[in-house]
Design an enzyme around this catalytic site. Structure first.
Site, PDB file in Angstrom:
ATOM      1  N   PRO A  88      30.888 -17.313  46.767  1.00 55.34           N
ATOM      2  CA  PRO A  88      31.511 -16.833  45.526  1.00 55.34           C
ATOM      3  C   PRO A  88      31.236 -17.741  44.337  1.00 55.34           C
ATOM      4  CG  PRO A  88      33.162 -17.111  47.285  1.00 55.34           C
ATOM      5  CD  PRO A  88      31.857 -17.593  47.831  1.00 55.34           C
ATOM      6  N   GLU A 115      35.903 -20.192  53.619  1.00 55.80           N
ATOM      7  CA  GLU A 115      36.595 -21.464  53.367  1.00 55.80           C
ATOM      8  C   GLU A 115      35.650 -22.538  52.878  1.00 55.80           C
ATOM      9  OE1 GLU A 115      38.494 -21.476  57.150  1.00 55.80           O
ATOM     10  OE2 GLU A 115      40.472 -21.133  56.252  1.00 55.80           O
ATOM     11  N   ARG A 153      15.011  -1.497  48.550  1.00 53.99           N
ATOM     12  CA  ARG A 153      14.684  -0.239  47.870  1.00 53.99           C
ATOM     13  C   ARG A 153      13.700  -0.426  46.718  1.00 53.99           C
ATOM     14  NH1 ARG A 153      17.254   0.762  43.411  1.00 53.99           N
ATOM     15  NH2 ARG A 153      17.352   3.019  43.542  1.00 53.99           N
ATOM     16  N   ASP A 168      16.370   4.096  37.680  1.00 54.77           N
ATOM     17  CA  ASP A 168      17.812   4.100  37.880  1.00 54.77           C
ATOM     18  C   ASP A 168      18.589   3.206  36.919  1.00 54.77           C
ATOM     19  OD1 ASP A 168      17.283   2.784  41.178  1.00 54.77           O
ATOM     20  OD2 ASP A 168      17.333   1.660  39.315  1.00 54.77           O
TER      21      ASP A 168
HETATM   22 CL1  6GU Z   1      28.330 -14.253  48.457  1.00 53.07          CL
HETATM   23  N1  6GU Z   1      30.659 -14.707  49.620  1.00 53.07           N
HETATM   24  C1  6GU Z   1      31.994 -14.601  49.704  1.00 53.07           C
HETATM   25  N2  6GU Z   1      32.626 -15.179  50.716  1.00 53.07           N
HETATM   26  N3  6GU Z   1      32.724 -13.941  48.813  1.00 53.07           N
HETATM   27  C2  6GU Z   1      32.070 -13.372  47.815  1.00 53.07           C
HETATM   28  C3  6GU Z   1      30.674 -13.417  47.664  1.00 53.07           C
HETATM   29  C4  6GU Z   1      29.993 -14.128  48.599  1.00 53.07           C
HETATM   30  N4  6GU Z   1      30.337 -12.749  46.564  1.00 53.07           N
HETATM   31  C5  6GU Z   1      31.462 -12.287  46.054  1.00 53.07           C
HETATM   32  N5  6GU Z   1      32.519 -12.668  46.792  1.00 53.07           N
END
Ligand code: 6GU
Length: 245
Positions: A88, A115, A153, A168
Site C-alpha cells: 500500500p 503487516e 490485455r 479504452d
Molecule cells: Cl499492493 N497491498 C496491500 N496489502 N494493500 C493494498 C495494495 C497492495 N494496494 C492497495 N492496497
C-alpha cells in the site's frame, strides 16, 4: 510475457488465471506465470517466513531470507527484470504503468502480507513498489492479479480486436461513454437513434461527446491530461454553461 510471483498463498491465483482471457493468453504462449511459494525457501525446520518486529509492537514482519532466496531462484542470475513489491506504500498503479510494464519480457512480483515486509527487501531487492489504490488489502496477491490482468490485455494478440486496448478508457484519459445492443427497445427504454442511423461520422461524434460528458461529470481530473481537439473543448465549454442537459 513471463511473471514470477512470490507469495505465501499460491492457491489464490488459480481461479483468475484459469478463466477467460488470462487462460487463453497462457494457452497461446503469450503469457506464462510461475508461482513460487516463499515458504519453500525458508531453511528452518518449521519453514517460518515471519517474525516479531524489532523494537516491539504488534503484528509480524516477513523475514528477508526466504524472500531473497525465492527471488534469486526465480531470476536465476538474470538481470534487468523489474522486481515489483506490492505494498500500500507503493506508487499508485495506472494504465500508464501497465503500458510501461508490458514492454518487459519478464517481471517478478513480490506479494507482501499487509503487516509488513522487512525493509531490506524494499531497499536491496525491489526495483519498484506498486499499490493498486488507497485502501488496505490483507496481502499483495489480489494486487498482483490486477497487475497481471492489466498488463496481459495490452500484449499483442491477447485481445481479439487489435484496437481495443488503445481505444479504452484511461488509455486516452477519458471514460467510455454508454454502450447499447439489441433489443432497440427494452422495457420501454430505447437506444439512442443516432446509433442506428448508419451515419458513421455522426456516431463517432456522439460517442466522443458522451465520453467527454461522462468524464466531465465523474472524473473532471482526467480532462487535464486528455488529448482534446478544439471541437472537444467547445463541447466542454458548452457543458459548463448548461451542465445537466
Ligand atoms: Cl499492493 N497491498 C496491500 N496489502 N494493500 C493494498 C495494495 C497492495 N494496494 C492497495 N492496497
Amino acid at each position: 510475457m513471463h511473471f514470477d510471483v512470490l507469495t505465501l498463498f499460491p492457491a489464490i491465483f488459480a481461479g483468475p488465471l484459469e478463466e477467460s482471457i488470462l487462460k487463453r493468453a497462457q494457452e497461446s504462449g503469450r503469457l506464462s506465470v510461475a508461482l513460487h511459494n516463499i515458504r519453500d525457501y525458508a531453511t528452518d525446520k518449521h519453514h517460518i517466513t515471519d517474525d516479531t518486529p524489532y523494537g516491539g509492537g504488534g503484528g509480524m514482519v516477513m523475514k528477508p531470507g526466504p524472500i531473497f532466496a525465492a527471488a534469486e531462484a526465480a531470476l536465476a542470475g538474470e538481470s534487468g527484470a523489474p522486481v515489483v513489491l506490492l505494498t500500500p506504500q507503493g506508487r499508485p498503479f495506472t494504465q500508464a504503468i501497465a503500458a510501461e510494464l508490458a514492454h518487459h519480457r519478464k517481471i517478478l512480483l513480490i506479494c507482501g502480507r499487509y503487516e509488513g515486509v522487512d525493509e531490506r527487501v524494499r531497499q536491496h531487492l525491489a526495483s519498484d513498489e506498486i499499490s493498486i489504490g488507497d485502501y488496505v488489502l490483507t496481502g499483495g496477491e489480489l494486487a498482483a492479479l490486477v497487475i497481471i490482468d492489466a498488463v496481459t490485455r495490452l500484449l499483442p494478440g491477447v485481445l481479439g480486436d487489435p484496437g481495443a486496448a488503445c481505444e479504452d478508457s484511461y488509455a486516452r484519459n477519458l471514460l467510455e461513454g454508454p454502450h447499447y445492443t439489441r433489443p432497440f427497445e427494452f422495457r420501454g427504454w430505447e437506444a439512442p437513434e443516432v446509433l442506428l442511423s448508419g451515419d458513421h461520422a455522426a456516431v463517432a461524434r456522439w460517442r466522443r461527446e458522451q465520453a467527454l460528458r461522462r468524464t466531465f461529470e465523474r472524473r473532471p481530473d482526467l480532462l487535464k491530461q486528455a488529448d482534446l481537439t478544439r471541437q472537444d473543448r467547445e463541447f466542454l465549454a458548452q457543458l459548463i454553461q448548461i451542465p445537466k442537459s
